[in-house]
Design a protein around this motif. Structure first.
Motif, mmCIF file in Angstrom:
data_model
loop_
_atom_site.group_PDB
_atom_site.id
_atom_site.type_symbol
_atom_site.label_atom_id
_atom_site.label_comp_id
_atom_site.label_asym_id
_atom_site.label_seq_id
_atom_site.Cartn_x
_atom_site.Cartn_y
_atom_site.Cartn_z
ATOM 1 N N UNK A 26 -37.641 74.157 15.415
ATOM 2 C CA UNK A 26 -37.708 73.123 14.350
ATOM 3 C C UNK A 26 -38.677 72.051 14.676
ATOM 4 N N UNK A 27 -38.417 71.545 15.760
ATOM 5 C CA UNK A 27 -39.369 70.303 16.160
ATOM 6 C C UNK A 27 -40.788 70.747 16.283
ATOM 7 N N UNK A 28 -41.091 71.655 17.004
ATOM 8 C CA UNK A 28 -42.558 72.318 17.057
ATOM 9 C C UNK A 28 -43.260 72.913 15.786
ATOM 10 N N UNK A 29 -42.389 72.982 14.777
ATOM 11 C CA UNK A 29 -42.665 73.856 13.631
ATOM 12 C C UNK A 29 -43.138 75.228 13.758
ATOM 13 N N UNK A 30 -42.235 76.026 14.793
ATOM 14 C CA UNK A 30 -42.279 77.179 15.118
ATOM 15 C C UNK A 30 -41.363 78.392 14.448
ATOM 16 N N UNK A 31 -41.384 79.311 14.616
ATOM 17 C CA UNK A 31 -40.649 80.469 14.126
ATOM 18 C C UNK A 31 -40.345 81.397 15.469
ATOM 19 N N UNK A 32 -39.226 81.468 15.891
ATOM 20 C CA UNK A 32 -38.960 82.275 17.033
ATOM 21 C C UNK A 32 -38.199 83.600 16.840
ATOM 22 N N UNK A 33 -38.779 84.589 17.206
ATOM 23 C CA UNK A 33 -38.040 85.944 16.859
ATOM 24 C C UNK A 33 -37.489 86.557 18.232
ATOM 25 N N UNK A 34 -36.153 86.605 18.495
ATOM 26 C CA UNK A 34 -35.835 87.145 19.652
ATOM 27 C C UNK A 34 -35.401 88.903 19.647
ATOM 28 N N UNK A 35 -36.163 89.336 20.716
ATOM 29 C CA UNK A 35 -35.904 90.754 20.870
ATOM 30 C C UNK A 35 -34.648 91.191 21.573
ATOM 31 N N UNK A 36 -34.271 90.307 22.471
ATOM 32 C CA UNK A 36 -33.176 90.781 23.392
ATOM 33 C C UNK A 36 -31.855 89.753 22.813
ATOM 34 N N UNK A 37 -30.800 90.221 23.450
ATOM 35 C CA UNK A 37 -29.760 89.376 23.273
ATOM 36 C C UNK A 37 -28.750 89.550 24.512
ATOM 37 N N UNK A 38 -27.852 88.544 24.778
ATOM 38 C CA UNK A 38 -26.850 88.548 25.930
ATOM 39 C C UNK A 38 -26.463 89.988 26.221
ATOM 40 N N UNK A 39 -26.412 90.479 27.399
ATOM 41 C CA UNK A 39 -26.085 91.869 27.763
ATOM 42 C C UNK A 39 -27.199 92.859 27.779
ATOM 43 N N UNK A 40 -28.371 92.464 27.157
ATOM 44 C CA UNK A 40 -29.652 93.523 27.364
ATOM 45 C C UNK A 40 -30.270 93.004 28.855
ATOM 46 N N UNK A 41 -31.087 94.372 29.141
ATOM 47 C CA UNK A 41 -31.560 94.081 30.509
ATOM 48 C C UNK A 41 -32.967 93.566 29.924
ATOM 49 N N UNK A 42 -33.454 92.793 30.727
ATOM 50 C CA UNK A 42 -34.950 92.079 30.655
ATOM 51 C C UNK A 42 -35.848 92.603 31.559
ATOM 52 N N UNK A 43 -36.811 93.442 31.070
ATOM 53 C CA UNK A 43 -37.685 94.189 32.101
ATOM 54 C C UNK A 43 -39.048 93.045 32.308
ATOM 55 N N UNK A 44 -39.715 93.051 33.199
ATOM 56 C CA UNK A 44 -40.875 92.329 33.447
ATOM 57 C C UNK A 44 -42.097 92.829 32.662
ATOM 58 N N UNK A 45 -42.533 91.643 31.996
ATOM 59 C CA UNK A 45 -43.829 92.082 31.329
ATOM 60 C C UNK A 45 -43.649 92.609 29.913
ATOM 61 N N UNK A 46 -42.471 92.821 29.608
ATOM 62 C CA UNK A 46 -42.070 93.493 28.355
ATOM 63 C C UNK A 46 -41.601 92.402 27.254
ATOM 64 N N UNK A 47 -42.356 92.293 26.166
ATOM 65 C CA UNK A 47 -42.026 91.220 25.337
ATOM 66 C C UNK A 47 -40.551 90.996 24.951
ATOM 67 N N UNK A 48 -40.353 89.852 25.346
ATOM 68 C CA UNK A 48 -38.649 89.650 24.762
ATOM 69 C C UNK A 48 -38.454 88.831 23.574
ATOM 70 N N UNK A 49 -39.599 88.389 22.826
ATOM 71 C CA UNK A 49 -39.464 87.398 21.854
ATOM 72 C C UNK A 49 -41.043 87.490 21.182
ATOM 73 N N UNK A 50 -41.068 87.019 19.995
ATOM 74 C CA UNK A 50 -42.322 86.458 19.394
ATOM 75 C C UNK A 50 -42.418 85.194 18.866
ATOM 76 N N UNK A 51 -43.329 84.541 18.603
ATOM 77 C CA UNK A 51 -43.390 83.168 18.118
ATOM 78 C C UNK A 51 -44.692 83.095 17.105
ATOM 79 N N UNK A 52 -44.222 82.270 16.029
ATOM 80 C CA UNK A 52 -45.192 82.254 15.164
ATOM 81 C C UNK A 52 -45.236 80.638 14.580
ATOM 82 N N UNK A 53 -46.585 80.050 14.623
ATOM 83 C CA UNK A 53 -47.761 80.216 14.988
ATOM 84 C C UNK A 53 -47.616 80.373 16.455
#
Length: 434
Positions: free
Chosen positions: A227-254
């Motif tokens: 909100x402060x930076x004027x961005x929108x963040x789209x999360x691809x993971x949630x608590x309980x998921x396994x995070x893999x290295x180098x795999x997108x975990x979110x998207x940000x715009x702009x």
């Protein structure tokens, strides 16, 4: 307390050594403090009352040596009993339930009391001096060692009872059930979450070169930053998921990838195991695992699976007054964070899919499954949730008709399924009339 902080504290709770180490430190400090009070002359006023140890140097050494040697031996026995209990629980109820035994405060404190008493006795023993060395007997500290020895005896009796009752499958189911109830109360809402009809936008992918299970995520901090930076963040993971290295975990715009990566890295708690702080399905999976293992050919215990189904029915009836968080986090009416929120269908899938598949050939289990769904339908008033409950009732009926070979059991299952549907339809008609 925020879920993020709770996740950090939960990670500390997984450390079996933490409480025993603190009690050992407390024993060392208590021993030094008791000796210091003796040197300061504090106990002189009460020695005549007969409450303090009044023996000589040789008796004090023998007493402290006996306490130290016995408590360290009992500590070793306690550790052996704990390991045996963990092995039994792992074989019968699943290795993931070992977390509950390791985190058990009673086991940790019992071991800490024995080790703390041992440390206290050693600290005091080194200060006892004979006449040739300049006679000194810390009467107050020796009395404290006696008190701790009696406390250790009481702790040993309690520990044996605690372990014997703790490995009982009904006790384990009840403990995990309470964890699930607590998670539902913490991770669901009293009122429906804010609705935002816009679909999640697409943005620049954010990747991290880290891996592990996502134990906790500070969504509020991420939403505030967006909100402060004027961005929108789209999360691809949630608590309980396994995070893999180098795999997108979110998207940000702009796209401001460097800053977004730093914010995500600071907001995430990763670990080698899943945690319950923000993962509503965690306790569900634990209970389901108990039921699935009980239905394995080597154990063949349908009564345990029925007990698990009863707990799931209890949670579903309680959830009729609760609301699941929505997929959007708003700040000043604007969607700044899109997240993967758990829905009711997913929760039911985690509860019943594996149990239905493992227990389809057991009439007691599959019939009780349909009965529990019917009870939940009777309590639930949300038409979307009732549709999900009916879907699982249909799946249970199909599985039972396919796997059950006794005609009477199949007919009993059909009767329960018909009652389940009649309950749901009557609820729908009442809602339409209103």
């Amino acid at each position: 307390m925020s879920n993020y902080v709770r996740g950090r504290l939960e990670a500390l709770g997984d450390a079996f050594w933490l409480r025993p180490a603190l009690l050992v430190l407390l024993g060392v400090l208590a021993g030094e403090g008791a000796v210091s009070l003796e040197i300061a002359g504090w106990p002189d006023a009460v020695l005549s009352a007969g409450w303090l140890y009044a023996g000589g140097e040789s008796g004090a050494r023998a007493l402290l040596s006996a306490i130290a040697s016995s408590t360290i031996g009992v500590a070793g026995t306690t550790f052996s009993i704990t390991v045996a209990a963990l092995s039994l629980a792992s074989g019968q109820m699943g290795p993931r339930l070992l977390r509950n035994f390791i985190r058990d405060a009673g086991n940790q404190i019992a071991l800490g009391i024995f080790l703390g008493t041992f440390a206290y006795a050693l600290i005091v023993l080194r200060t006892v001096r004979s006449t040739d060395e300049g006679a000194f007997v810390p009467h107050l500290a020796v009395t404290g060692a006696l008190v701790l020895a009696l406390l250790s005896v009481a702790t040993l009796v309690w520990f044996v009872h605690h372990v014997a009752s703790g490995i009982n499958v009904e006790t384990v189911i009840d403990l995990v059930h309470r964890d699930l109830q607590e998670a539902v109360g913490r991770l669901t809402l009293d009122c429906p979450d804010a609705q935002f009809p816009a679909a999640a936008p697409s943005g620049s992918p954010v990747r991290l070169e880290t891996s592990g299970y996502l134990r906790a995520l500070d969504e509020d901090a991420l939403a505030d930053w967006a909100a402060n930076a004027g961005r929108t963040l789209i999360l691809r993971v949630r608590p309980g998921d396994y995070v893999f290295p180098g795999v997108p975990i979110a998207e940000v715009t702009p796209g401001e990838l460097v800053e977004a990566e730093e914010q995500l890295r600071n907001a995430m708690v990763l670990g080698p195991r899943q945690a319950a702080a923000q993962d509503l399905e965690f306790a569900v999976r634990q209970l389901a695992e108990v039921a699935v293992r009980a239905l394995s050919p080597g154990i063949n215990d349908p009564f345990t699976a029925v007990a698990v189904l009863d707990r799931f029915g209890d949670v579903l009836c309680w959830m009729t007054r609760r609301h699941l968080p929505g997929p959007v986090v708003l700040r000043d009416g604007q969607a700044v964070l899109f997240r993967r929120a758990i829905d009711y269908d997913g929760l039911l899938d985690a509860m019943f899919h594996m149990i239905r598949q493992a227990g389809a050939s057991s009439a007691a289990v599959i019939v009780r499954l349909v009965e529990v769904l019917g009870i939940a339908l009777e309590a639930e008033t949300n038409p979307v949730r009732r549709t999900a409950l009916r879907r699982h009732a249909d799946l249970a009926l199909a599985a039972g008709q396919r796997e059950l070979h006794e005609p009477a059991s199949v007919e009993d299952l059909r009767v329960r399924h018909t009652r389940c549907y009649e309950t749901g339809l009557s609820q729908d008609q009442d809602e339409i009339a209103q």
